[in-house]
Design a protein around this motif. Structure first.
Motif, PDB file in Angstrom:
ATOM      1  N   TYR A  53     -16.399   2.003   2.219  1.00  0.00           N
ATOM      2  CA  TYR A  53     -15.618   2.492   0.856  1.00  0.00           C
ATOM      3  C   TYR A  53     -14.680   3.543   1.243  1.00  0.00           C
ATOM      4  O   TYR A  53     -14.144   3.276   0.816  1.00  0.00           O
ATOM      5  N   LEU A  54     -15.052   4.057   1.757  1.00  0.00           N
ATOM      6  CA  LEU A  54     -14.110   5.200   2.265  1.00  0.00           C
ATOM      7  C   LEU A  54     -12.641   4.720   2.589  1.00  0.00           C
ATOM      8  O   LEU A  54     -11.858   5.062   2.511  1.00  0.00           O
ATOM      9  N   PHE A  55     -13.361   3.482   3.643  1.00  0.00           N
ATOM     10  CA  PHE A  55     -11.947   3.360   4.648  1.00  0.00           C
ATOM     11  C   PHE A  55     -11.121   2.622   3.699  1.00  0.00           C
ATOM     12  O   PHE A  55      -9.757   2.239   3.916  1.00  0.00           O
ATOM     13  N   CYS A  56     -11.550   1.821   3.182  1.00  0.00           N
ATOM     14  CA  CYS A  56     -10.830   0.783   2.109  1.00  0.00           C
ATOM     15  C   CYS A  56     -10.220   1.698   1.504  1.00  0.00           C
ATOM     16  O   CYS A  56      -9.319   0.773   0.800  1.00  0.00           O
ATOM     17  N   LEU A  57     -10.998   2.599   0.340  1.00  0.00           N
ATOM     18  CA  LEU A  57     -10.018   3.819  -0.298  1.00  0.00           C
ATOM     19  C   LEU A  57      -8.980   4.050   0.217  1.00  0.00           C
ATOM     20  O   LEU A  57      -7.759   4.378  -0.657  1.00  0.00           O
ATOM     21  N   VAL A  58      -8.552   4.389   1.392  1.00  0.00           N
ATOM     22  CA  VAL A  58      -7.500   4.811   2.086  1.00  0.00           C
ATOM     23  C   VAL A  58      -6.050   3.972   1.908  1.00  0.00           C
ATOM     24  O   VAL A  58      -5.340   4.054   1.748  1.00  0.00           O
ATOM     25  N   PHE A  59      -7.006   2.534   2.333  1.00  0.00           N
ATOM     26  CA  PHE A  59      -6.082   0.988   1.874  1.00  0.00           C
ATOM     27  C   PHE A  59      -5.264   1.239   0.121  1.00  0.00           C
ATOM     28  O   PHE A  59      -4.417   0.821   0.692  1.00  0.00           O
ATOM     29  N   VAL A  60      -6.130   1.045  -0.779  1.00  0.00           N
ATOM     30  CA  VAL A  60      -5.885   1.194  -1.902  1.00  0.00           C
ATOM     31  C   VAL A  60      -4.971   1.895  -2.257  1.00  0.00           C
ATOM     32  O   VAL A  60      -3.904   1.853  -2.825  1.00  0.00           O
ATOM     33  N   ILE A  61      -4.840   3.407  -1.687  1.00  0.00           N
ATOM     34  CA  ILE A  61      -4.519   4.595  -1.700  1.00  0.00           C
ATOM     35  C   ILE A  61      -2.387   4.517  -1.659  1.00  0.00           C
ATOM     36  O   ILE A  61      -2.229   4.188  -1.964  1.00  0.00           O
ATOM     37  N   ILE A  62      -2.329   3.914   0.018  1.00  0.00           N
ATOM     38  CA  ILE A  62      -1.809   3.417   0.500  1.00  0.00           C
ATOM     39  C   ILE A  62      -0.985   1.641   0.225  1.00  0.00           C
ATOM     40  O   ILE A  62       0.321   2.611  -0.865  1.00  0.00           O
ATOM     41  N   ILE A  63      -1.333   0.891  -0.599  1.00  0.00           N
ATOM     42  CA  ILE A  63      -0.843   0.672  -1.304  1.00  0.00           C
ATOM     43  C   ILE A  63      -0.586   0.373  -2.974  1.00  0.00           C
ATOM     44  O   ILE A  63       0.523   0.689  -2.900  1.00  0.00           O
ATOM     45  N   ALA A  64      -1.142   1.407  -3.266  1.00  0.00           N
ATOM     46  CA  ALA A  64      -0.855   1.840  -5.224  1.00  0.00           C
ATOM     47  C   ALA A  64       0.264   3.181  -4.988  1.00  0.00           C
ATOM     48  O   ALA A  64       1.472   2.566  -5.322  1.00  0.00           O
ATOM     49  N   LEU A  65       0.588   3.637  -3.936  1.00  0.00           N
ATOM     50  CA  LEU A  65       1.230   4.647  -3.382  1.00  0.00           C
ATOM     51  C   LEU A  65       2.719   4.247  -3.311  1.00  0.00           C
ATOM     52  O   LEU A  65       3.521   4.225  -3.695  1.00  0.00           O
ATOM     53  N   ASN A  66       2.848   3.080  -2.506  1.00  0.00           N
ATOM     54  CA  ASN A  66       4.043   1.852  -2.156  1.00  0.00           C
ATOM     55  C   ASN A  66       5.103   2.582  -2.296  1.00  0.00           C
ATOM     56  O   ASN A  66       6.189   2.408  -1.948  1.00  0.00           O
ATOM     57  N   LYS A  67       4.669   3.637  -0.750  1.00  0.00           N
ATOM     58  CA  LYS A  67       6.108   4.549  -0.159  1.00  0.00           C
ATOM     59  C   LYS A  67       6.522   3.977   1.086  1.00  0.00           C
ATOM     60  O   LYS A  67       5.634   3.722   2.286  1.00  0.00           O
ATOM     61  N   PRO A  68       7.986   3.345   0.639  1.00  0.00           N
ATOM     62  CA  PRO A  68       8.100   2.713   2.247  1.00  0.00           C
ATOM     63  C   PRO A  68       7.975   4.089   3.834  1.00  0.00           C
ATOM     64  O   PRO A  68       7.391   4.069   4.631  1.00  0.00           O
ATOM     65  N   SER A  69       7.703   5.078   3.733  1.00  0.00           N
ATOM     66  CA  SER A  69       7.438   6.516   4.650  1.00  0.00           C
ATOM     67  C   SER A  69       6.384   6.629   4.639  1.00  0.00           C
ATOM     68  O   SER A  69       6.010   6.458   5.964  1.00  0.00           O
ATOM     69  N   ILE A  70       5.303   5.718   4.364  1.00  0.00           N
ATOM     70  CA  ILE A  70       3.432   6.021   4.088  1.00  0.00           C
ATOM     71  C   ILE A  70       4.025   4.623   4.802  1.00  0.00           C
ATOM     72  O   ILE A  70       2.849   4.544   5.937  1.00  0.00           O
ATOM     73  N   TYR A  71       4.070   3.389   4.554  1.00  0.00           N
ATOM     74  CA  TYR A  71       3.748   2.023   4.951  1.00  0.00           C
ATOM     75  C   TYR A  71       4.490   2.659   6.834  1.00  0.00           C
ATOM     76  O   TYR A  71       3.971   2.040   7.643  1.00  0.00           O
TER      77      TYR A  71
END
Length: 373
Positions: free
Chosen positions: A254-272
């Protein structure tokens, strides 16, 4: 796998104690018993698969020794590099049955005994062979995760004495190695994920022989030589209910999934881009491990299609603002990702890597649509 972790001093003491038995050149009595001991799983990573050992008991000569091939020295120079490379030396050691049982009693791990139906000549030959090898260079062997571990070494030793490959032969209906291994990591999410992605195509094959303690137990249990069962008697020496592992707030899906949900939600090129760099470095490690390691389980690792080093070029072309370069490298990575999903359709760990697949796929689709204009 199913290792016993001993310091070098302990190993030398065990060998020294064994020499006392070896030097006596005992002829076993007719009442002597040869057993395979199958030990339950533990909570430590090295004990997740259980353990296999051989017991030789002869009350007439006060012999009750346990021989196992699961010993290594954690203080070996460059231990982890040797383990990854595949040239880490394990060795055969011996201890009294009482010492052996006390360790598993302390760790609250079950121990089952299967008394083997062997001829007197085979019992004596096995006893002599184990004691002779303990005092020679033959006690050392190069550990391999599937092909050479404490279980396969016991199998090979028993078959050598019997004279033909009877014990530990896989039925045609046996599942793949990956499917056999996968459930053992159930309570250890990151270990389950890590082992799933570092293993290559060899683990998707059916093993030529049994390599897990519990599988060997079942094999012996059901095996008959002619009309005679190879297992003369079953004994439950220690029995413990498996303790539930406490819920971990970080070591879970669940925590593992949350990390990727945050990455997608932020949608920042630098994070990607940082995310793609991590995937790329992991892919390079898998490629390096495949060439460097002698473990055949790490060769031909198709997980590089997900952990793709070409993602570095996606990041590079974004930095250079090269639209054509971004488009071509993104399309290539997207095709690799699609191919990877097809390959994983029947693999047990598809669900584990789904958050990574979705996150990578969404970003690559964004880049393709944005740069093809």
């Amino acid at each position: 796998m199913y290792h016993k972790k001993f310091a070098l001093v302990s190993v030398l003491l065990l060998i020294l104690l064994t020499n006392t038995v070896n030097s006596q050149k005992i002829t076993l009595s007719n009442s002597a018993e040869i057993s395979v001991l199958t030990c339950g799983t533990g909570t430590e990573i090295y004990s997740l698969f259980g353990h296999t050992a051989i017991r030789i008991k002869d009350s007439s000569h006060f012999v009750d020794q346990v021989y196992n091939y699961g010993t290594f020295d954690f203080n070996t120079p460059n231990f982890y590099l040797k383990f990854v490379k595949g040239d880490l030396q394990y060795l055969e050691t011996s201890c009294t049955f009482e010492e052996f049982l006390q360790e598993y009693l302390y760790e609250k791990r079950s121990v089952d005994e299967q008394v083997l139906n062997l001829t007197q000549d085979n019992k004596q030959a096995l006893f002599d062979y184990l004691n002779t090898s303990l005092q020679s260079e033959e006690r050392f062997y190069t550990y391999k995760f599937i092909d050479k571990n404490c279980t396969t070494m016991v199998i090979n030793t028993l078959n050598k004495i019997i004279g033909k490959p009877i014990i530990g032969v896989n039925p045609d209906s046996a599942p793949t190695n990956r499917k056999l291994l996968y459930p053992y990591f159930k309570e250890h999410f990151y270990v389950q994920l890590g082992t799933s992605i570092i293993f290559g195509s060899k683990v998707d094959l059916k093993s030529d022989q049994v390599f897990l303690p519990s599988e060997l137990y079942n094999n012996i249990q059901n095996l008959k030589v002619g009309k005679q069962p190879i297992c003369k008697e079953n004994k439950k020496l220690l029995d413990f209910e498996k303790e539930d592992i406490p819920f971990s707030w970080w070591n879970n899906f669940y925590l593992f999934c949350l990390v990727f949900v945050i990455i997608i939600a932020l949608n920042k090129p630098s994070i990607y881009n940082a995310y793609y760099m991590i995937l790329g470095f992991l892919g390079l490690f898998f490629v390096f491990a495949g060439f460097y390691s002698l473990h055949r389980e790490l060769v031909n690792n198709y997980n590089v299609l997900l952990f793709n080093p070409i993602l570095f070029s996606v990041v590079y072309f974004q930095y250079k603002k090269n639209k054509k370069g971004i488009l071509y490298s993104s399309v290539f990575c997207f095709i690799c990702l699609f191919t990877y999903v097809i390959l994983l359709i029947n693999k047990p760990y598809l669900g584990l890597v789904t958050p990574i697949i979705i996150t990578s796929g969404l970003r690559l689709a964004q880049l393709i649509l944005k740069n093809k204009r």
